[in-house]
Every structure is written in C-alpha cells, then in structure tokens.
Write a protein that holds these residues in place. Sequence first.
Motif, PDB file in Angstrom:
ATOM      1  N   LEU A 137       0.825  -1.206   0.000  1.00 39.50           N
ATOM      2  CA  LEU A 137       0.000   0.000   0.000  1.00 39.50           C
ATOM      3  C   LEU A 137       0.861   1.259   0.000  1.00 39.50           C
ATOM      4  O   LEU A 137       0.523   2.258  -0.640  1.00 39.50           O
ATOM      5  N   ALA A 138       1.981   1.218   0.722  1.00 41.65           N
ATOM      6  CA  ALA A 138       2.866   2.385   0.791  1.00 41.65           C
ATOM      7  C   ALA A 138       3.540   2.666  -0.544  1.00 41.65           C
ATOM      8  O   ALA A 138       4.036   3.773  -0.769  1.00 41.65           O
TER       9      ALA A 138
ATOM     10  N   ALA B  86       6.271   8.563   5.236  1.00 37.51           N
ATOM     11  CA  ALA B  86       4.861   8.955   5.331  1.00 37.51           C
ATOM     12  C   ALA B  86       4.706  10.468   5.289  1.00 37.51           C
ATOM     13  O   ALA B  86       3.819  10.997   4.606  1.00 37.51           O
ATOM     14  N   ALA B  87       5.564  11.180   6.012  1.00 36.44           N
ATOM     15  CA  ALA B  87       5.494  12.641   6.024  1.00 36.44           C
ATOM     16  C   ALA B  87       5.856  13.226   4.662  1.00 36.44           C
ATOM     17  O   ALA B  87       5.314  14.257   4.249  1.00 36.44           O
ATOM     18  N   ARG B  88       6.755  12.567   3.951  1.00 38.64           N
ATOM     19  CA  ARG B  88       7.136  13.039   2.614  1.00 38.64           C
ATOM     20  C   ARG B  88       6.003  12.817   1.614  1.00 38.64           C
ATOM     21  O   ARG B  88       5.727  13.678   0.773  1.00 38.64           O
ATOM     22  N   LEU B  89       5.346  11.663   1.710  1.00 42.77           N
ATOM     23  CA  LEU B  89       4.274  11.344   0.771  1.00 42.77           C
ATOM     24  C   LEU B  89       3.082  12.276   0.928  1.00 42.77           C
ATOM     25  O   LEU B  89       2.451  12.668  -0.055  1.00 42.77           O
ATOM     26  N   ASP B  90       2.764  12.611   2.166  1.00 48.70           N
ATOM     27  CA  ASP B  90       1.614  13.485   2.427  1.00 48.70           C
ATOM     28  C   ASP B  90       1.954  14.422   3.578  1.00 48.70           C
ATOM     29  O   ASP B  90       1.804  14.060   4.745  1.00 48.70           O
ATOM     30  N   PRO B  91       2.415  15.631   3.273  1.00 50.70           N
ATOM     31  CA  PRO B  91       2.764  16.587   4.331  1.00 50.70           C
ATOM     32  C   PRO B  91       1.590  16.946   5.238  1.00 50.70           C
ATOM     33  O   PRO B  91       1.798  17.476   6.335  1.00 50.70           O
TER      34      PRO B  91
ATOM     35  N   ALA C 150       1.548  11.161  10.936  1.00 60.45           N
ATOM     36  CA  ALA C 150       2.924  10.874  10.526  1.00 60.45           C
ATOM     37  C   ALA C 150       3.869  11.965  11.013  1.00 60.45           C
ATOM     38  O   ALA C 150       4.978  11.676  11.489  1.00 60.45           O
ATOM     39  N   GLN C 151       3.450  13.213  10.897  1.00 58.32           N
ATOM     40  CA  GLN C 151       4.281  14.321  11.355  1.00 58.32           C
ATOM     41  C   GLN C 151       4.527  14.222  12.861  1.00 58.32           C
ATOM     42  O   GLN C 151       5.647  14.444  13.343  1.00 58.32           O
ATOM     43  N   ARG C 152       3.482  13.868  13.596  1.00 54.41           N
ATOM     44  CA  ARG C 152       3.612  13.754  15.050  1.00 54.41           C
ATOM     45  C   ARG C 152       4.538  12.599  15.421  1.00 54.41           C
ATOM     46  O   ARG C 152       5.409  12.737  16.287  1.00 54.41           O
ATOM     47  N   ASN C 153       4.345  11.448  14.766  1.00 50.53           N
ATOM     48  CA  ASN C 153       5.188  10.297  15.071  1.00 50.53           C
ATOM     49  C   ASN C 153       6.650  10.562  14.717  1.00 50.53           C
ATOM     50  O   ASN C 153       7.562  10.170  15.455  1.00 50.53           O
TER      51      ASN C 153
ATOM     52  N   ALA D   5      -0.864   5.904   0.611  1.00 50.66           N
ATOM     53  CA  ALA D   5       0.501   5.414   0.792  1.00 50.66           C
ATOM     54  C   ALA D   5       1.110   5.988   2.065  1.00 50.66           C
ATOM     55  O   ALA D   5       1.826   5.295   2.796  1.00 50.66           O
ATOM     56  N   SER D   6       0.816   7.247   2.348  1.00 47.21           N
ATOM     57  CA  SER D   6       1.331   7.885   3.555  1.00 47.21           C
ATOM     58  C   SER D   6       0.753   7.236   4.813  1.00 47.21           C
ATOM     59  O   SER D   6       1.472   6.972   5.779  1.00 47.21           O
TER      60      SER D   6
END
Length: 216
Positions: A105-106, A164-169, A174-177, A114-115
Amino acid sequence: MTRRLGAAAAMVVAAGFLTLLARDTWHWSRAVHDADARAALSTVTPRAWQADETLPAGLVRRLLGIDDDLAFRRTAATALQLASQEPTAAGHKQRSIVEAALVRLARGGDPVRASIAADDLGVLLYADPPSPDQAANAYLDPTQTGPSNLQTPEQKAQLQFTNAARLDPDNDNAQRNLELMLRRPLPAPQKGSPQPGGSERLGHRGSGARPAGHGY
C-alpha cells in the motif's frame, strides 16, 4: 393476457430487486461512514467495516467497487491492533503478512493512502522486538545492503514515518510520530537491542482518519 401477466411479474421482480439493491447500498454507505467515525476516535477491529446485506455474494459491494477501500481500512486497523499487543511467536506470521500488505500500500499510486500505510507500518515496526537472526528485509529500507537486524525498531520506524510525512505533508499522525522519533536519541544499530520505551506513545488517536472511499 399471458404476455401482460409475464410483463407484470417481471416488473414486480425488478422492483423488488431494485428495492433490495437500494437497501444494501444504504447499509454499506452507512456502515463505512459509521466505522470511519468510530475509527477516528479509537482503535476498532477490522470487522467494524461490515454491513448487513440482503442480496447474496456481496453483489452490492462489488457494484459499488469498495473492495479495495475495505481492504485498505481493515489492513490499517489490523496493523494498529497488532501494534497495541505484545508480540508473540504465534502472532509473528500475522504481523509479517500485515507488514507486507502495508508495504504494498505504501508503494501505491495514491500518496494519501501510501502515507497512511507507511505511518501504520512505522507504528507496527516500532512495536516489533529486535531479532538477532532476522533475515535481510530490503522493503523496510531499500538502501540497506546488510541484514535488517542491523537496524533497531526505532530506526526502522523512523524511516517509515519520514516516508509517510514526505508522501503526504498533511498527514498529522505521521508528522507527530516523526517528531516524537526525532526527539528520542537513537541507539547505535546492533543485534539484540532492547525494545524501545518512553513515556510518549507513537501511533494514531484511532485507527481511522482514512481517506473517503472511491467506490461511491
């Protein structure tokens, strides 16, 4: 007269079929909406995305084209459910299957999905215990040339959170993790590293926050 009776009977059957079709369509729409709402607040089981169908063999589900949407949601829910449990030898196979599904999926064409998949994979990898005899796993880090056990669970997870952060800012989870991981000192890669710990927990507020289904 016979033709009229036959036509009338056909119309009655068609009307009944359309009624059942509309019923099942409404049930699926409501079931997905309700499950998404619950998943956005807390972890739910993969069975949350299930509707009461009248027509046989998942006919309406296929007509709506939501099989991929349901598979995505159920895989993500399973991953977060496994991440919240203590890893066991009995559950190793299931974790491997779910991790492989998240990897696929990613790598998909939808950056939002994907993110989410990469973020969920990071959460699951973070909860994995380090394995001294772990074989090479190139899909966890395509740039890695040595055995994957040279990386700690934290390092594997950080790679996925970064992806994940790159795929969907706009993926707040993802940003928090990723932020939590960057605030933790990463130990040097070595075999037999201890299970990561800390007062702050990685993951999602729920297993939801999924993109809307594409089938309807």
